[in-house]
Design an enzyme around this catalytic site. Structure first.
Site, PDB file in Angstrom:
ATOM      1  N   ILE A  11       0.841  -1.205   0.000  1.00 35.09           N
ATOM      2  CA  ILE A  11       0.000   0.000   0.000  1.00 35.09           C
ATOM      3  C   ILE A  11       0.881   1.263   0.000  1.00 35.09           C
ATOM      4  CG2 ILE A  11      -1.868   1.223   1.190  1.00 35.09           C
ATOM      5  CD1 ILE A  11      -2.670  -1.570   2.350  1.00 35.09           C
ATOM      6  N   ASN A  90       6.951  -4.958  16.571  1.00 33.76           N
ATOM      7  CA  ASN A  90       7.082  -4.215  15.311  1.00 33.76           C
ATOM      8  C   ASN A  90       5.965  -3.186  15.131  1.00 33.76           C
ATOM      9  OD1 ASN A  90       8.454  -3.714  12.865  1.00 33.76           O
ATOM     10  ND2 ASN A  90       6.937  -4.904  11.752  1.00 33.76           N
ATOM     11  N   TYR A 139      -2.675  -9.289  15.577  1.00 32.40           N
ATOM     12  CA  TYR A 139      -2.473  -8.239  14.574  1.00 32.40           C
ATOM     13  C   TYR A 139      -3.412  -7.063  14.879  1.00 32.40           C
ATOM     14  CZ  TYR A 139      -3.145  -5.732  10.197  1.00 32.40           C
ATOM     15  OH  TYR A 139      -3.297  -4.748   9.259  1.00 32.40           O
ATOM     16  N   LEU A 188      -5.327 -13.603  -0.068  1.00 31.27           N
ATOM     17  CA  LEU A 188      -6.168 -14.458  -0.911  1.00 31.27           C
ATOM     18  C   LEU A 188      -5.959 -14.256  -2.424  1.00 31.27           C
ATOM     19  CD1 LEU A 188      -8.419 -16.570  -1.081  1.00 31.27           C
ATOM     20  CD2 LEU A 188     -10.071 -14.687  -1.015  1.00 31.27           C
ATOM     21  N   GLY A 283      -8.590 -16.841  13.952  1.00 31.71           N
ATOM     22  CA  GLY A 283      -8.582 -15.370  13.949  1.00 31.71           C
ATOM     23  C   GLY A 283      -9.397 -14.736  12.842  1.00 31.71           C
TER      24      GLY A 283
HETATM   25  N1  UDP Z   1      -8.204 -17.159   2.663  1.00 35.70           N
HETATM   26  C1  UDP Z   1      -8.404 -18.460   2.180  1.00 35.70           C
HETATM   27  N2  UDP Z   1      -7.342 -19.091   1.619  1.00 35.70           N
HETATM   28  C2  UDP Z   1      -6.107 -18.537   1.515  1.00 35.70           C
HETATM   29  C3  UDP Z   1      -5.922 -17.207   2.006  1.00 35.70           C
HETATM   30  C4  UDP Z   1      -7.003 -16.561   2.577  1.00 35.70           C
HETATM   31  O1  UDP Z   1      -9.505 -19.019   2.252  1.00 35.70           O
HETATM   32  O2  UDP Z   1      -5.189 -19.191   1.016  1.00 35.70           O
HETATM   33  C5  UDP Z   1      -9.357 -16.442   3.255  1.00 35.70           C
HETATM   34  C6  UDP Z   1      -9.130 -15.971   4.677  1.00 35.70           C
HETATM   35  O3  UDP Z   1      -9.463 -17.004   5.582  1.00 35.70           O
HETATM   36  C7  UDP Z   1     -10.059 -14.765   4.742  1.00 35.70           C
HETATM   37  C8  UDP Z   1     -10.051 -14.214   3.317  1.00 35.70           C
HETATM   38  O4  UDP Z   1      -9.565 -15.268   2.500  1.00 35.70           O
HETATM   39  O5  UDP Z   1     -11.361 -15.182   5.034  1.00 35.70           O
HETATM   40  C9  UDP Z   1      -9.132 -13.017   3.144  1.00 35.70           C
HETATM   41  O6  UDP Z   1      -7.867 -13.334   3.696  1.00 35.70           O
HETATM   42  P1  UDP Z   1      -6.578 -12.456   3.480  1.00 35.70           P
HETATM   43  O7  UDP Z   1      -5.437 -13.155   4.171  1.00 35.70           O
HETATM   44  O8  UDP Z   1      -6.409 -12.134   2.030  1.00 35.70           O
HETATM   45  O9  UDP Z   1      -6.910 -11.065   4.191  1.00 35.70           O
HETATM   46  P2  UDP Z   1      -7.346 -10.746   5.723  1.00 35.70           P
HETATM   47  O10 UDP Z   1      -8.862 -10.816   5.708  1.00 35.70           O
HETATM   48  O11 UDP Z   1      -6.701 -11.723   6.613  1.00 35.70           O
HETATM   49  O12 UDP Z   1      -6.856  -9.354   5.916  1.00 35.70           O
END
Ligand code: UDP
Length: 324
Positions: A11, A90, A139, A188, A283
């Site tokens: 970002i 951090n 986080y 994702l 989480g």
């Molecule tokens: N997710 C998933 N498979 C993956 C990575 C993420 O199903 O390999 C899901 C994750 O559980 C969440 C959504 O995708 O529900 C978005 O996750 P990401 O890590 O991109 O962003 P976050 O919501 O953690 O900021």
């Protein structure tokens, strides 16, 4: 001069580009632990860690810094659950350090990368800024600690800040000069695009028994350029002497399930790949969708790239450029 910590990250790099294109001078501070030097195509660059007070002080001594945009942080929910102390050190301690040095140099304007993870499991959807703050992972907890600190510094210490609570940042620069890339990747859309390119065998969906129509988590995906635009507007807001510190959600107001994201990636790429259902990731709340009316009303911000297909397409263009 605007100091951008973490400006080599996803970002921060997009904000750095926009600020330079809008006539600002910038200096990027990044320790390159997650960011990429190649993403710093605009402004000056200093390779430093925020825990290195002497080096950070030097930046303030050598440059006329008028505002700080603070992106430098760890941002993986999964990693934070495994190594919480890393996140508190951090994300919180280093911010404390930065604010202390800003105070020494009387730099008062601060824009903070906050997150929807502050809201934990929301009681109602869409989520506005007054919703209860109850993070369910380290986080989110580390970011909430910073927001609490900012509030006190603003109420009692002369700081003027804007905290921007991002929902799910996604997509890439439409000119394809910069984009998303974490190592290891945990987000994702880039993971799904990796599956499309055959860089992984399959994509795993973490849980299909959530309280959502298709059982997979729903998130609000907001294009990174729209996030960048909100930072520019937040800076302009802080430049007005009578404006107070403030907090804004940044999202599209539309929710998409993990399955919908996977299907959209298949459609945009025209490539089929294996999808596996796995255990829930610790989480993760069921649904996060933003109410961003406040940013629209006060900052005059309105997302421009709102269709999921367009967001994924910009990410795909970048992904192909980097990996093909
Ligand atoms: N997710 C998933 N498979 C993956 C990575 C993420 O199903 O390999 C899901 C994750 O559980 C969440 C959504 O995708 O529900 C978005 O996750 P990401 O890590 O991109 O962003 P976050 O919501 O953690 O900021």
């Amino acid at each position: 001069m605007i100091l951008i910590t973490g400006g080599a990250g996803y970002i921060g790099a997009h904000v750095n580009k926009l600020l330079n294109n809008s006539g600002y001078e910038t200096i990027v501070l990044d320790n390159l632990s997650k960011g990429h030097k190649s993403a710093v195509k605009w402004g000056d660059f200093v390779n430093a860690d925020l825990s290195d007070s002497e080096k950070v002080r030097e930046i303030f001594q050598d440059n006329d810094i008028e505002a700080v945009m603070h992106f430098a942080a760890f941002s993986s929910v999964a990693e934070s659950v495994e190594e919480p102390e890393k996140y508190f050190k951090n994300n919180y301690e280093n911010t404390l350090n930065l604010l202390k040095i800003m105070k020494e140099f009387r730099v008062r304007k601060f824009i903070f990368s906050s997150t929807a993870a502050l809201y934990g499991i929301p009681k109602s959807i869409p989520i506005n800024e007054d919703s209860e703050l109850k993070p369910i992972n380290p986080y989110g907890e580390s970011k909430l600690m910073v927001e609490n600190l900012l509030k006190d510094e603003s109420d009692f210490g002369g700081l003027k800040y804007v905290s921007l609570r991002y929902f799910n940042a996604a997509g890439a620069d439409l000119d394809c000069e910069i984009g998303e890339g974490h190592d290891p990747e945990s987000h994702l859309i880039p993971l799904v695009l990796d599956a499309a390119l055959g860089r992984r065998d399959s994509i795993s969906i973490f849980g299909d028994d959530y309280s959502t129509p298709d059982g997979t988590c729903i998130r609000d995906y907001i294009h990174v350029n729209d996030l960048a635009d909100a930072h520019l507007k937040a800076l302009q807001y802080l430049e007005e002497p009578f404006n107070d510190s403030n907090i804004f959600n940044l999202g599209n107001g539309n929710g998409f399930s993990v399955k919908e994201v996977v299907d959209t990636c298949k459609k945009v790429t025209g490539i089929d790949f294996d999808v596996k259902i796995e255990e829930r990731r610790p989480g993760d709340p069921d649904i996060l969708i933003a109410d961003s009316k406040k940013a629209e009303e006060i900052l005059g911000w309105k997302p421009q790239v709102t269709e999921l297909e367009d967001i994924v397409e910009s990410a795909w263009n970048w992904h192909k450029k980097i990996h093909v």
